[in-house]
Design a protein around this motif. Structure first.
Motif, mmCIF file in Angstrom:
data_model
loop_
_atom_site.group_PDB
_atom_site.id
_atom_site.type_symbol
_atom_site.label_atom_id
_atom_site.label_comp_id
_atom_site.label_asym_id
_atom_site.label_seq_id
_atom_site.Cartn_x
_atom_site.Cartn_y
_atom_site.Cartn_z
ATOM 1 N N ILE A 68 0.850 -1.190 0.000
ATOM 2 C CA ILE A 68 0.000 0.000 0.000
ATOM 3 C C ILE A 68 0.886 1.240 0.000
ATOM 4 O O ILE A 68 1.826 1.334 0.798
ATOM 5 N N PRO A 69 0.638 2.196 -0.893
ATOM 6 C CA PRO A 69 1.465 3.408 -0.919
ATOM 7 C C PRO A 69 1.487 4.108 0.436
ATOM 8 O O PRO A 69 0.450 4.239 1.092
ATOM 9 N N ARG A 70 2.671 4.515 0.853
ATOM 10 C CA ARG A 70 2.843 5.122 2.168
ATOM 11 C C ARG A 70 1.936 6.330 2.356
ATOM 12 O O ARG A 70 1.396 6.549 3.458
ATOM 13 N N GLU A 71 1.734 7.127 1.309
ATOM 14 C CA GLU A 71 0.958 8.353 1.448
ATOM 15 C C GLU A 71 -0.526 8.084 1.728
ATOM 16 O O GLU A 71 -1.260 8.981 2.137
ATOM 17 N N GLU A 72 -0.964 6.838 1.546
ATOM 18 C CA GLU A 72 -2.359 6.497 1.835
ATOM 19 C C GLU A 72 -2.571 6.110 3.304
ATOM 20 O O GLU A 72 -3.707 5.941 3.735
ATOM 21 N N ILE A 73 -1.478 5.967 4.059
ATOM 22 C CA ILE A 73 -1.575 5.407 5.406
ATOM 23 C C ILE A 73 -1.330 6.488 6.457
ATOM 24 O O ILE A 73 -0.308 7.183 6.427
ATOM 25 N N PHE A 74 -2.250 6.611 7.388
ATOM 26 C CA PHE A 74 -2.099 7.511 8.524
ATOM 27 C C PHE A 74 -1.374 6.733 9.617
ATOM 28 O O PHE A 74 -1.892 5.734 10.141
ATOM 29 N N VAL A 75 -0.167 7.153 9.951
ATOM 30 C CA VAL A 75 0.648 6.461 10.947
ATOM 31 C C VAL A 75 0.746 7.319 12.202
ATOM 32 O O VAL A 75 1.050 8.509 12.132
#
Length: 325
Positions: A68-75
């Protein structure tokens, strides 16, 4: 009306309404990487972690291997309790990014008010508290604000702050906290804290949204069943053909509170995403669990650290040493 898929923070960023909590407590972190991969595959886009959980490496591996593209994930990460000194804040963030092998800064970085330790005292198993720093959490917040100004973090927030501490922090803060992550479930709905937070545009986020089981040294009321074992909640969920977890999580999100339940089982991970809107009668029946049972806080670090971080009358710690010193 559909349930909200995300909530907008006061800085304009969006946080998903349901995230994956990764605190495994006494169970260990062996399943965290696979849980993160599976959760992202199923549609989760918020991974809630902390340096103190000791699993940021596993979280980072799970994110990378998910595809999953990193920019899609709220960490989310949290400042370690041992790094609240202003000079340590940036170093702690750098360590988090290194451990998680992330080439993108966390969306939310939180200061945790559980305790501020400098070392572990020998012999009694209790943490040694930096009492001056514990009272001067505004200094830690200033260092957190600096992270935002340098662009290394998008949003900053709090964890386990009560109203008294939030009032004191807001009196000097340049940046209003985006979130405050607290224990919140049908036995502890935190209504006064919720009202106060909304007044200042701070989003409450629920950890232990099912009435969790904290690690042993900070666990309270181990003899009281969790709210998802409450007969009224069980009956409501059964009539709706839903799980008690889905029903409790739906209640929280319907109140406007994002949740980060933890699970490593695919069945539960799927269910926790499948939330639904409660009718007024069912919503009120869950709201009424507080008056039927009374407030129950399952997280209580006071016996471990020697003072009550949730005291609304006095900004703890007021003493300069532990009761057992």
């Amino acid at each position: 009306m559909d349930m909200p898929k995300y909530f907008v923070l006061n800085d304009g960023h969006k946080v998903p309404s349901v995230g994956l909590g990764t605190f495994q407590g006494d169970e260990g972190n062996s399943k965290v990487k696979e849980a993160v991969k599976l959760a992202l595959k199923l549609g989760y886009r918020h991974i809630d972690g902390a340096a103190a959980y000791g699993n940021e490496g596993e979280i980072g591996q799970g994110i990378k291997e998910s595809g999953i593209p990193r920019e899609e994930i709220f960490v989310t990460s949290k400042l370690p309790q041992t790094a609240h000194a202003p000079a340590s804040v940036q170093k702690a963030l750098s360590q988090t990014l290194k451990d998680a092998d992330l080439d993108y800064v966390p969306h939310a970085y939180k200061a945790d008010e559980d305790l501020k330790t400098i070392r572990h005292a020998s012999g009694n198993g209790k943490p040694a508290i930096d009492y001056d720093l514990s009272r001067n959490y505004a200094l830690t917040w200033k260092a957190m604000e600096a992270l935002v100004k340098t662009g290394r973090v998008r949003s900053i927030g709090l964890s386990n702050f009560n109203i008294l501490k939030m009032k004191n922090l807001l009196s000097t803060a340049e940046i209003v906290p985006a979130v405050n992550q607290v224990e919140l479930h049908p036995y502890l709905p935190q209504n006064e804290l919720l009202e106060f937070s909304r007044r200042y545009g701070i989003l409450l986020m629920a950890h232990q949204p099912l009435g969790g089981r904290p690690v042993g040294v900070v666990r309270a009321h181990s003899d009281i069943p969790r709210p998802i074992d409450d007969p009224i909640l069980i009956a409501t969920a059964s009539r709706l053909d839903k799980s008690t977890a889905q029903t409790a999580l739906s209640w929280a999100v319907q109140k406007g509170i994002p949740v980060v339940p933890k699970s490593v089982q695919e069945h539960h991970l799927r269910q926790n995403l499948q939330l639904f809107r409660l009718c007024d009668t069912d919503f009120r029946s869950i709201e009424d669990l507080l008056s039927r049972r009374g407030a129950v806080r399952f997280l209580d670090p006071s016996p471990h650290i020697g003072f009550n971080i949730f005291d609304e009358e006095n900004d703890q710690p007021t003493a300069d040493k532990a009761p057992w010193d």
